[in-house]
Design a protein around this motif. Structure first.
Motif, PDB file in Angstrom:
ATOM      1  N   UNK A  21       8.630  73.390  63.697  1.00  0.00           N
ATOM      2  CA  UNK A  21       9.173  72.814  64.190  1.00  0.00           C
ATOM      3  C   UNK A  21      10.439  72.169  63.180  1.00  0.00           C
ATOM      4  N   UNK A  22      11.219  72.225  63.880  1.00  0.00           N
ATOM      5  CA  UNK A  22      12.181  71.560  63.150  1.00  0.00           C
ATOM      6  C   UNK A  22      13.372  70.713  64.229  1.00  0.00           C
ATOM      7  N   UNK A  23      13.470  68.956  63.661  1.00  0.00           N
ATOM      8  CA  UNK A  23      14.170  67.838  64.957  1.00  0.00           C
ATOM      9  C   UNK A  23      15.580  68.415  64.536  1.00  0.00           C
ATOM     10  N   UNK A  24      16.589  68.084  64.926  1.00  0.00           N
ATOM     11  CA  UNK A  24      18.115  67.750  63.815  1.00  0.00           C
ATOM     12  C   UNK A  24      18.254  66.403  65.223  1.00  0.00           C
ATOM     13  N   UNK A  25      19.044  66.009  63.841  1.00  0.00           N
ATOM     14  CA  UNK A  25      19.420  65.049  64.372  1.00  0.00           C
ATOM     15  C   UNK A  25      21.019  64.991  64.576  1.00  0.00           C
ATOM     16  N   UNK A  26      22.383  64.824  65.672  1.00  0.00           N
ATOM     17  CA  UNK A  26      23.412  65.220  65.575  1.00  0.00           C
ATOM     18  C   UNK A  26      24.098  63.987  66.513  1.00  0.00           C
ATOM     19  N   UNK A  27      25.250  64.471  65.350  1.00  0.00           N
ATOM     20  CA  UNK A  27      25.627  62.539  66.194  1.00  0.00           C
ATOM     21  C   UNK A  27      26.863  63.380  66.228  1.00  0.00           C
ATOM     22  N   UNK A  28      27.638  62.960  68.014  1.00  0.00           N
ATOM     23  CA  UNK A  28      28.402  63.226  68.798  1.00  0.00           C
ATOM     24  C   UNK A  28      29.414  62.059  69.733  1.00  0.00           C
ATOM     25  N   UNK A  29      30.434  62.626  70.382  1.00  0.00           N
ATOM     26  CA  UNK A  29      31.590  61.510  71.231  1.00  0.00           C
ATOM     27  C   UNK A  29      30.389  61.105  72.464  1.00  0.00           C
ATOM     28  N   UNK A  30      30.107  62.583  72.973  1.00  0.00           N
ATOM     29  CA  UNK A  30      29.015  62.405  74.190  1.00  0.00           C
ATOM     30  C   UNK A  30      27.769  62.114  73.910  1.00  0.00           C
ATOM     31  N   UNK A  31      26.996  61.363  73.377  1.00  0.00           N
ATOM     32  CA  UNK A  31      26.000  60.617  73.438  1.00  0.00           C
ATOM     33  C   UNK A  31      25.832  59.932  73.829  1.00  0.00           C
ATOM     34  N   UNK A  32      26.269  59.175  73.835  1.00  0.00           N
ATOM     35  CA  UNK A  32      25.986  57.967  75.155  1.00  0.00           C
ATOM     36  C   UNK A  32      26.240  58.154  76.840  1.00  0.00           C
ATOM     37  N   UNK A  33      26.688  59.997  76.728  1.00  0.00           N
ATOM     38  CA  UNK A  33      26.466  60.012  78.346  1.00  0.00           C
ATOM     39  C   UNK A  33      25.046  61.204  78.455  1.00  0.00           C
ATOM     40  N   UNK A  34      24.332  61.335  77.447  1.00  0.00           N
ATOM     41  CA  UNK A  34      23.149  61.679  76.896  1.00  0.00           C
ATOM     42  C   UNK A  34      22.149  61.476  77.961  1.00  0.00           C
ATOM     43  N   UNK A  35      20.626  61.900  78.100  1.00  0.00           N
ATOM     44  CA  UNK A  35      20.323  61.364  79.022  1.00  0.00           C
ATOM     45  C   UNK A  35      18.315  62.051  78.008  1.00  0.00           C
ATOM     46  N   UNK A  36      17.506  61.674  77.853  1.00  0.00           N
ATOM     47  CA  UNK A  36      16.004  62.419  77.286  1.00  0.00           C
ATOM     48  C   UNK A  36      15.879  62.958  77.676  1.00  0.00           C
ATOM     49  N   UNK A  37      15.578  63.968  77.484  1.00  0.00           N
ATOM     50  CA  UNK A  37      15.217  65.817  78.769  1.00  0.00           C
ATOM     51  C   UNK A  37      15.983  66.358  78.971  1.00  0.00           C
ATOM     52  N   UNK A  38      17.134  65.816  79.207  1.00  0.00           N
ATOM     53  CA  UNK A  38      18.541  66.908  78.835  1.00  0.00           C
ATOM     54  C   UNK A  38      18.776  67.939  78.418  1.00  0.00           C
ATOM     55  N   UNK A  39      19.395  69.056  78.770  1.00  0.00           N
ATOM     56  CA  UNK A  39      19.497  70.655  78.292  1.00  0.00           C
ATOM     57  C   UNK A  39      21.058  70.310  77.187  1.00  0.00           C
ATOM     58  N   UNK A  40      21.238  70.066  76.065  1.00  0.00           N
ATOM     59  CA  UNK A  40      22.200  70.493  75.709  1.00  0.00           C
ATOM     60  C   UNK A  40      22.157  71.871  74.471  1.00  0.00           C
ATOM     61  N   UNK A  41      23.881  73.210  74.841  1.00  0.00           N
ATOM     62  CA  UNK A  41      23.825  74.416  74.208  1.00  0.00           C
ATOM     63  C   UNK A  41      24.292  73.638  72.862  1.00  0.00           C
ATOM     64  N   UNK A  42      23.395  73.929  72.134  1.00  0.00           N
ATOM     65  CA  UNK A  42      24.589  73.858  70.237  1.00  0.00           C
ATOM     66  C   UNK A  42      24.413  75.147  69.475  1.00  0.00           C
ATOM     67  N   UNK A  43      25.993  75.367  69.343  1.00  0.00           N
ATOM     68  CA  UNK A  43      25.942  76.866  68.941  1.00  0.00           C
ATOM     69  C   UNK A  43      25.343  77.823  70.025  1.00  0.00           C
ATOM     70  N   UNK A  44      25.294  77.450  71.381  1.00  0.00           N
ATOM     71  CA  UNK A  44      25.076  77.934  72.708  1.00  0.00           C
ATOM     72  C   UNK A  44      23.284  78.700  72.737  1.00  0.00           C
ATOM     73  N   UNK A  45      22.902  77.724  71.484  1.00  0.00           N
ATOM     74  CA  UNK A  45      21.201  77.682  71.611  1.00  0.00           C
ATOM     75  C   UNK A  45      21.702  76.023  72.728  1.00  0.00           C
ATOM     76  N   UNK A  46      20.107  76.373  73.592  1.00  0.00           N
ATOM     77  CA  UNK A  46      19.737  75.503  74.856  1.00  0.00           C
ATOM     78  C   UNK A  46      18.679  74.928  73.968  1.00  0.00           C
ATOM     79  N   UNK A  47      18.766  73.618  73.957  1.00  0.00           N
ATOM     80  CA  UNK A  47      17.776  72.548  73.323  1.00  0.00           C
ATOM     81  C   UNK A  47      17.982  70.858  74.077  1.00  0.00           C
ATOM     82  N   UNK A  48      16.187  70.712  73.770  1.00  0.00           N
ATOM     83  CA  UNK A  48      16.689  69.629  74.983  1.00  0.00           C
ATOM     84  C   UNK A  48      16.674  67.829  74.092  1.00  0.00           C
ATOM     85  N   UNK A  49      17.295  67.061  74.444  1.00  0.00           N
ATOM     86  CA  UNK A  49      17.203  66.383  73.962  1.00  0.00           C
ATOM     87  C   UNK A  49      16.444  65.052  74.635  1.00  0.00           C
TER      88      UNK A  49
END
Length: 196
Positions: A21-49
């Motif tokens: 596995x690879x754990x990727x840490x991302x800095x973004x302007x929407x981080x404060x609106x995210x929650x654990x287990x939420x799906x976010x597409x990264x370059x079109x790839x659905x990954x779980x926070x």
């Protein structure tokens, strides 16, 4: 489910391998609106926070995702397209995007036009995936309209706003990109192959 309309860009701050596995840490302007287990597409790839720390969050990519997408090529300080899953009842401004990349393609040509930039991509010549003229395609998570559809090759015309607000501004000839083909087209192709 996503729409292919990019919300914002994120910056890769850390990459940590753990077994396959690879754990990727991302800095973004929407981080404060995210929650654990939420799906976010990264370059079109659905990954779980899986973790949130201040303005950074962590997602985990498994081996299959790394093998079938360009996620494994990410490096620290790379910029990624970000989109949160759509809410039921939201407008579908792009098209139906699953966040499941079908294959990796390669940028073959970039041409400046009058008011737009035309990008041409090619993909696996043995692939059953296809595009149609004026059909939908997702490139690195961006919902786009196909122009100049050919066998295992297509182009898209990018307006200046999209160029500035997505990773398209960093593309060069040879850049590997994630492709998700239109889900309706995939069903038609599958039905056709079952009938033959």
């Amino acid at each position: 489910m996503f729409t292919g309309i990019i919300e914002t860009l994120g910056k890769v701050k850390n990459i940590e391998k753990e077994k396959e596995n690879v754990h990727i840490t991302v800095e973004s302007s929407i981080t404060d609106e995210l929650k654990i287990d939420q799906s976010v597409a990264h370059n079109g790839v659905c990954l779980t926070v899986v973790e949130i720390n201040g303005d950074e969050y962590v997602v985990t990519a498994i081996k299959e995702t790394i093998d079938k997408t360009n996620i494994g090529d990410l490096q620290i300080n790379d910029i990624v397209n970000l989109e949160r899953a759509m809410k039921l009842g939201d407008r579908l401004d792009g098209h139906i995007v699953q966040g499941h990349v079908d294959e990796v393609g390669v940028c073959k040509n970039i041409q400046d036009e009058q008011g737009s930039t035309v990008f041409t991509f090619e993909y696996d010549s043995k692939s059953a995936n296809l595009t149609i003229e004026k059909g939908s395609i997702t490139v690195n998570g961006v919902s786009l309209t196909v122009v100049n559809s050919k066998k295992h090759e297509f182009s898209v015309a990018i307006i200046p706003y999209t160029l500035e607000h997505t990773t398209f501004k960093n593309f060069e000839v040879g850049t590997k990109i994630n492709l998700e083909f239109d889900v309706l087209g995939k069903y038609v192709t599958k039905l056709h192959s079952l009938q033959n």
